[in-house]
Every structure is written in C-alpha cells, then in structure tokens.
Design a protein around this motif. Structure first.
Motif, mmCIF file in Angstrom:
data_model
loop_
_atom_site.group_PDB
_atom_site.id
_atom_site.type_symbol
_atom_site.label_atom_id
_atom_site.label_comp_id
_atom_site.label_asym_id
_atom_site.label_seq_id
_atom_site.Cartn_x
_atom_site.Cartn_y
_atom_site.Cartn_z
ATOM 1 N N TYR A 12 -1.838 -20.027 -3.426
ATOM 2 C CA TYR A 12 -1.901 -20.948 -2.288
ATOM 3 C C TYR A 12 -3.251 -21.641 -2.353
ATOM 4 O O TYR A 12 -4.269 -20.987 -2.102
ATOM 5 C CB TYR A 12 -1.847 -20.201 -0.959
ATOM 6 C CG TYR A 12 -0.551 -19.502 -0.625
ATOM 7 C CD1 TYR A 12 0.583 -20.227 -0.271
ATOM 8 C CD2 TYR A 12 -0.481 -18.115 -0.610
ATOM 9 C CE1 TYR A 12 1.755 -19.591 0.079
ATOM 10 C CE2 TYR A 12 0.697 -17.468 -0.255
ATOM 11 C CZ TYR A 12 1.808 -18.220 0.081
ATOM 12 O OH TYR A 12 2.955 -17.583 0.428
ATOM 13 N N SER A 42 4.618 -9.370 1.438
ATOM 14 C CA SER A 42 5.579 -10.360 1.947
ATOM 15 C C SER A 42 5.788 -11.493 0.958
ATOM 16 O O SER A 42 6.909 -11.969 0.776
ATOM 17 C CB SER A 42 5.094 -10.962 3.271
ATOM 18 O OG SER A 42 5.150 -10.018 4.288
ATOM 19 N N LYS A 46 9.350 -12.544 -0.450
ATOM 20 C CA LYS A 46 9.907 -13.883 -0.216
ATOM 21 C C LYS A 46 10.304 -14.535 -1.539
ATOM 22 O O LYS A 46 11.258 -15.298 -1.588
ATOM 23 C CB LYS A 46 8.874 -14.768 0.497
ATOM 24 C CG LYS A 46 8.751 -14.455 1.983
ATOM 25 C CD LYS A 46 7.704 -15.361 2.605
ATOM 26 C CE LYS A 46 7.213 -14.792 3.918
ATOM 27 N NZ LYS A 46 5.953 -15.416 4.335
ATOM 28 N N GLU A 82 9.707 -9.839 7.667
ATOM 29 C CA GLU A 82 8.783 -9.142 8.582
ATOM 30 C C GLU A 82 8.907 -9.708 9.994
ATOM 31 O O GLU A 82 8.946 -8.956 10.966
ATOM 32 C CB GLU A 82 7.347 -9.267 8.081
ATOM 33 C CG GLU A 82 6.398 -8.464 8.947
ATOM 34 C CD GLU A 82 4.956 -8.549 8.483
ATOM 35 O OE1 GLU A 82 4.657 -9.319 7.560
ATOM 36 O OE2 GLU A 82 4.138 -7.832 9.074
ATOM 37 N N HIS A 83 8.903 -11.029 10.092
ATOM 38 C CA HIS A 83 9.062 -11.649 11.408
ATOM 39 C C HIS A 83 10.436 -12.284 11.441
ATOM 40 O O HIS A 83 10.611 -13.435 11.059
ATOM 41 C CB HIS A 83 7.960 -12.686 11.644
ATOM 42 C CG HIS A 83 6.598 -12.085 11.523
ATOM 43 N ND1 HIS A 83 6.075 -11.239 12.463
ATOM 44 C CD2 HIS A 83 5.680 -12.155 10.539
ATOM 45 C CE1 HIS A 83 4.876 -10.838 12.085
ATOM 46 N NE2 HIS A 83 4.612 -11.375 10.913
ATOM 47 N N ASP A 158 11.096 -5.823 4.771
ATOM 48 C CA ASP A 158 9.664 -6.085 4.897
ATOM 49 C C ASP A 158 9.127 -5.447 6.178
ATOM 50 O O ASP A 158 9.412 -5.924 7.276
ATOM 51 C CB ASP A 158 9.425 -7.602 4.899
ATOM 52 C CG ASP A 158 7.961 -7.955 4.625
ATOM 53 O OD1 ASP A 158 7.114 -7.034 4.587
ATOM 54 O OD2 ASP A 158 7.665 -9.158 4.457
HETATM 55 P P1 ADP Z 1 4.576 -12.680 6.814
HETATM 56 O O1 ADP Z 1 3.644 -11.703 6.138
HETATM 57 O O2 ADP Z 1 5.895 -12.071 7.205
HETATM 58 O O3 ADP Z 1 4.730 -13.986 6.119
HETATM 59 P P2 ADP Z 1 2.502 -13.592 8.522
HETATM 60 O O4 ADP Z 1 2.279 -13.373 9.979
HETATM 61 O O5 ADP Z 1 1.540 -13.064 7.529
HETATM 62 O O6 ADP Z 1 3.948 -13.021 8.222
HETATM 63 O O7 ADP Z 1 2.688 -15.129 8.270
HETATM 64 C C1 ADP Z 1 3.467 -15.952 9.086
HETATM 65 C C2 ADP Z 1 3.596 -17.299 8.366
HETATM 66 O O8 ADP Z 1 2.310 -17.867 8.086
HETATM 67 C C3 ADP Z 1 4.288 -17.149 7.014
HETATM 68 O O9 ADP Z 1 5.142 -18.251 6.800
HETATM 69 C C4 ADP Z 1 3.154 -17.129 6.005
HETATM 70 O O10 ADP Z 1 3.566 -17.625 4.757
HETATM 71 C C5 ADP Z 1 2.127 -18.019 6.676
HETATM 72 N N1 ADP Z 1 0.759 -17.571 6.367
HETATM 73 C C6 ADP Z 1 0.305 -16.318 6.260
HETATM 74 N N2 ADP Z 1 -0.997 -16.292 5.934
HETATM 75 C C7 ADP Z 1 -1.384 -17.592 5.871
HETATM 76 C C8 ADP Z 1 -2.612 -18.238 5.580
HETATM 77 N N3 ADP Z 1 -3.717 -17.563 5.276
HETATM 78 N N4 ADP Z 1 -2.629 -19.583 5.605
HETATM 79 C C9 ADP Z 1 -1.550 -20.267 5.878
HETATM 80 N N5 ADP Z 1 -0.351 -19.721 6.158
HETATM 81 C C10 ADP Z 1 -0.276 -18.398 6.144
#
Ligand code: ADP
Ligand code: ADP
Length: 223
Positions: A12, A42, A46, A82-83, A158
């Motif tokens: 990313y 996660s 995914k 997870e969510h 997850d």
């Molecule tokens: P999960 O681990 O189930 O994806 P998170 O709460 O970590 O749940 O993330 C929620 C959403 O935000 C997901 O779509 C994830 O890809 C995105 N996300 C997580 N971390 C970051 C980050 N550092 N910057 C941008 N988006 C993020």
C-alpha cells in the motif's frame, strides 16, 4: 492442497502490508493464523478470498487460482470478514435466504439449508428478530451461518472471536469445531489460547512475514 499461498506480497503506497508470504493447508486441516494487529492477517485473507488484488505472488484455493478464477474459488470458500457488514434491518432468516440466493441456492433447497444453519448455529430463538436487535455473539453466529450456507470446502475466518465475552467465545469455538469437520479451516486471531483450543497447526505472522509454521506440539516442545 486446499490453500496454497506462494510468495504473496501486498504493497500500500510505501508500506508492505505483506511481504513474500508462503504457506499451504492440506484438506481437513484446522490452522491458526496468529499475529498482532497490523501483522497482515486480514490482507492475506482478503487476497485469498478475491476481495483484494496481490501486488505479486499467487494464491490458490481448492485448486483454483484466486486471481484467474475468482468465481469458482469463491464458491469453495466460506469467508467471515473481520468487520462483517450485516444488514441490521433484515430479519435473521430473511438475511440468510438473501445470502443463499447470492450463492445460487433457491426454492426448497435454500429453505432447508437456511433451517439447517439456523439450527446448527443456535439461532432458533433469534430467527424472527432483526439482526440489529441481536447481541454481538448472536450477530457473529449469523455471520458464521452465512459463511457456511453454500457448504464450502474451505473456511476462512477473520478474527471470529474478537470482541466477544468469554462465554460467547466458547460457543463460537464449538460452532467452528462442528462446522469445520471435514473442511479446511484457516482462522486468524491475536490470542494464542484460541489457537490451542482449536488447531492442529499454527502459522505465525509478524510485520507481513511468516515467522513460524509448525504443529502445536512442535511449538510447545520448542518452548
Ligand atoms: P480489517 O483488518 O478487517 O481490514 P480494519 O479496521 O483494519 O479492518 O480496516 C478497515 C478498512 O480500512 C479496511 O478496508 C482496510 O483495508 C482499511 N485500512 C486498514 N488500515 C489502513 C490504513 N493504514 N490506511 C488506509 N486504510 C486502511
Ligand atoms: P491484521 O489483519 O494482521 O491486523 P492487516 O492486514 O489489516 O493486519 O494490515 C496490515 C498492514 O497493512 C497494517 O499496517 C495496516 O495498517 C496496513 N493496511 C491495511 N489495509 C490498508 C489499506 N487499505 N491502505 C493502507 N494500509 C493498509
């Protein structure tokens, strides 16, 4: 192999969420995917379920390459994100019927499958309620029922127990044990006891890399 991950990487921007991950799961194995928050669990899941594209490397589920054959791969997978975005305004049965239709179930076979999942997941008392009225533990059971509906051979769960109280955790564990019979199960957690309660093997991930992959017994012996 039920799951085969080869040199998977996801970047990313400047950040490597996962960095050259490889592992395999044989049919019928229950494997814990253990690591702290932010480790890359996660992200890996995914990619395995086709919701995210890898930057490089490959992922196969039930012998389908997830990037090349996402539909047959997905039909083989029961995924609990997870969510999990549940429809809070839908009734439990209505939601499960709706979900089943997305997998191509219909008519009497859909109805009987929904009934079976309601029973198996302990949702009898809640089936005429709206999802928004349910406790967190029951909502998680709805999510699991949804992921089991199309009788997939592989379950990818997850953090299924995160945020639940100790009693709910025991119930969800039992459910995973029951539903996971004769299936391949990969479930993520940041808690070692979860792995000890359910798994044959544990893959430990940290900072986007697999740092250990061994049977629970080997892990105990090595201290
Ligand atoms: P999960 O681990 O189930 O994806 P998170 O709460 O970590 O749940 O993330 C929620 C959403 O935000 C997901 O779509 C994830 O890809 C995105 N996300 C997580 N971390 C970051 C980050 N550092 N910057 C941008 N988006 C993020
Ligand atoms: P885990 O599931 O083990 O908590 P994640 O796979 O959610 O880990 O996240 C791995 C890393 O990637 C974290 O540092 C997270 O912030 C980052 N990340 C996840 N999703 C995104 C996103 N959409 N954009 C940017 N960074 C992300």
């Amino acid at each position: 192999m039920s799951i085969q991950v080869t040199n998977l990487t996801k970047v990313y921007g400047a950040q490597r969420a996962i960095d050259g991950i490889s592992f395999t799961l044989r049919p019928g194995e229950i494997v814990g995917f253990l690591g702290p928050n932010g480790a890359g669990k996660s992200t890996t899941m995914k990619i395995l379920t086709g919701y995210l594209k890898a930057s490089s490397g490959s992922a196969q589920v039930a012998d389908f390459d997830v990037a090349e054959q996402p539909m047959p791969a997905r039909r083989s997978i029961g995924y609990l994100p997870e969510h999990n975005p549940l429809y809070l305004d839908m009734y439990v049965r209505e939601f499960l019927q709706f979900s089943g239709k997305l997998y191509g179930l219909s008519g009497d076979s859909l109805k009987s499958r929904v009934d079976e999942m309601v029973r198996m997941c302990g949702l009898e008392s809640e089936k005429h309620k709206k999802i928004g009225q349910l406790s967190k533990g029951y909502r998680q059971r709805v999510g699991l029922a949804q992921s089991f509906l199309h009788d997939p051979s592989v379950l990818i769960l997850d953090e299924p127990t995160t945020g639940l109280d100790p009693n709910q955790i025991l119930e969800i564990r039992d459910l995973i044990r029951t539903a996971g019979k004769n299936k391949t199960v990969l479930f993520s957690t940041h808690i070692m006891q979860e792995v000890e309660a359910l798994c044959d093997r544990v893959i430990i991930i940290n900072k986007g890399k697999v740092v250990s992959d061994s049977s629970l017994q080997t892990l105990r012996e090595s201290g």
